[in-house]
Design an enzyme around this catalytic site. Structure first.
Site, short mmCIF file in Angstrom:
data_model
loop_
_atom_site.label_atom_id
_atom_site.label_comp_id
_atom_site.label_asym_id
_atom_site.label_seq_id
_atom_site.Cartn_x
_atom_site.Cartn_y
_atom_site.Cartn_z
CB CYS A 182 -1.79 6.89 1.61
SG CYS A 182 -0.05 6.66 2.02
CD GLU A 210 -1.79 2.27 1.88
OE1 GLU A 210 -1.39 3.27 1.23
OE2 GLU A 210 -1.97 2.28 3.09
#
Length: 463
Positions: A268, A234
């Protein structure tokens, strides 16, 4: 990078730690492997009991660990408490649902017969020792969303946490130990980045998961690929936040402020690119800019603080470079754009909104990891989709519309691992989480995340 707690609100070094030497690393990897051989046979109900015990302890420790996280990486303490509560919730979610998520699957009887079998099933077995390379921005949540499903599936974990959150990393090892997990089920490795390759290449380590920067992801994926080991990545994100004419503009603007500055803008999945239809652009821009300007910057340990410091001095410098580059190339600063007055110490930066952003500016394609938003005007849905997809990243996306036809189009066409309508992107244990393009691959959370680190095994039996 030294392994140390440096308070980003003051720049003061609070604590330093020596990195583990080769003998310490060897001892921990060996312990992990030997523990796995026993732990993988522990019944699911016992694993669930241990995970619920960890959740109870985390609830008890919530205020103290929240202060630790805030001191280490600067998030407002109220957000840190919420992060701890979310982790406890996720532990209980997996403890409750793992029996169903890990239950044997039974193919259709006709397919079993057609294969020539008397009976057949699919079973989920743990892979073994999983190395987790985790970031500082959500120092509890990023780890727990891996650890909870991995431990419930029968794996054991080695944590290489970011070097600026060592106290949180050590707390996690202690938490699982106090909950009653066997010695070696979850261990923290206080090591630098250069030591990661050696751990990952160790044959006793079966797989790895990484949340972090694109360069870090490339490095881990390269080593894991060479060793033919499973990875979940990720990485970065530059999520679009699209506002169409049918949207509730007031609510969209209020949500946009939270979506951009959560965790001091260092997330993020924070919305970063605000793409607004020309029919509602002026109204949204006015409300959004006013909301960003009204945020209180301050000591993250104060309850009333909305935005604290960035986690590192380097991080603030990188953000300043992106903003300065955009301004020099013609971007308009609607608010912010500099270090705030009155903060001589610490790594603070004002909540910022930039308009008139163009593709030749670095910030158009690079991730701004801090409280800086870029604002775009579009003429129609097609232009909104094209601009939203004009990014190397594809983690998540946000769309504000009450038009069902538009909902279908955005769902079909946006290049992202998630599409959130009339709300902001958030992670929840029930829903898979991850991205496409340079945001990585694989999924965390839900049953999909649990199965990433399982040996999905076909069991076929003939007469």
């Amino acid at each position: 990078m030294p392994i140390a707690t440096v308070n980003p609100a003051t720049g003061e070094t609070v604590a330093t730690y020596d990195a583990l030497d080769d003998r310490d690393i060897e001892r921990r990897v060996a312990t992990a492997r030997s523990t796995f051989e026993h732990y993988r046979t522990v019944p699911l109900d016992e694993r669930a009991r241990l995970l619920r015990a960890a959740a109870d302890l985390l609830d008890h420790d919530r205020d103290e660990i929240a202060k630790t996280m805030t001191t280490e990486m600067g998030k407002p303490v109220a957000q840190a408490r919420a992060e701890a509560a979310k982790c406890a919730k996720a532990m209980r979610w997996y403890a409750d649902r793992a029996p169903a998520l890990l239950a044997d699957e039974h193919p259709a009887e006709a397919d079993v017969k057609d294969s020539g079998a008397v009976r057949a099933r699919v079973v989920y077995r743990p892979l073994g020792v999983v190395l987790a390379v985790m970031p500082w921005n959500f120092p509890l949540w990023q780890v727990v969303r891996f650890a909870a499903p991995a431990l419930m599936a029968g794996n054991v974990g080695l944590l290489k946490h970011a070097s600026n959150v060592p106290q949180t990393a050590l707390y996690l090892e202690d938490l699982f130990g106090r909950a009653g997990f066997f010695d070696g089920c979850f261990q923290t490795l206080l090591i630098g980045s250069r030591a990661v390759e050696g751990v990952l290449r160790d044959p006793r380590v079966a797989a790895a998961t990484l949340t972090g920067s694109e360069p870090a992801g490339r490095a881990v994926a390269s080593v894991a690929g060479d060793e033919v080991k499973k990875t979940v990545l990720e990485l970065g994100g530059s999520d679009p936040f699209v506002v169409m004419p049918s949207a509730d503009v007031d609510r969209a603007a209020r949500t946009a402020v939270t979506a951009r500055v959560q965790n001091n803008g260092q997330s993020c999945i924070a919305a970063k690119r605000f793409i607004v239809h020309e029919d509602v652009f002026a109204a949204f821009a006015e409300r959004f800019t006013a909301g960003m300007r009204a945020l209180k910057i301050g000591d993250p340990l104060e309850e009333s603080t909305d935005v604290g410091p960035l986690s590192t001095e380097r991080g603030r410098g990188d953000l300043e470079e992106l903003v300065d580059d955009a301004v020099e190339a013609g971007a308009t600063v609607l608010c912010g754009g500099q270090r705030p007055d009155g903060f001589r110490d610490g790594w603070y930066y004002e909540p910022t909104v930039l308009a008139d952003v163009t593709p030749d500016m670095r910030i158009h394609h690079e991730e701004a990891f801090g409280p800086v938003a870029t604002l775009y005007r579009v003429a129609d849905l097609d232009e909104a989709v094209a601009l939203a997809n004009d990014s190397p990243f594809g983690l998540s996306s946000n769309v504000w519309t009450r038009d069902d036809t538009e909902t279908d189009r955005f769902t079909r066409d946006l290049e992202a691992g998630g599409v959130f309508f009339n709300g902001m992107t958030a992670s929840h244990p029930a829903f898979p989480f991850g991205g496409v393009k340079r945001s990585g691959y694989g999924r965390e959370l839900s049953g999909h995340g649990m199965h990433e680190f399982c040996n999905i095994t076909t069991v076929w039996q003939g007469a």
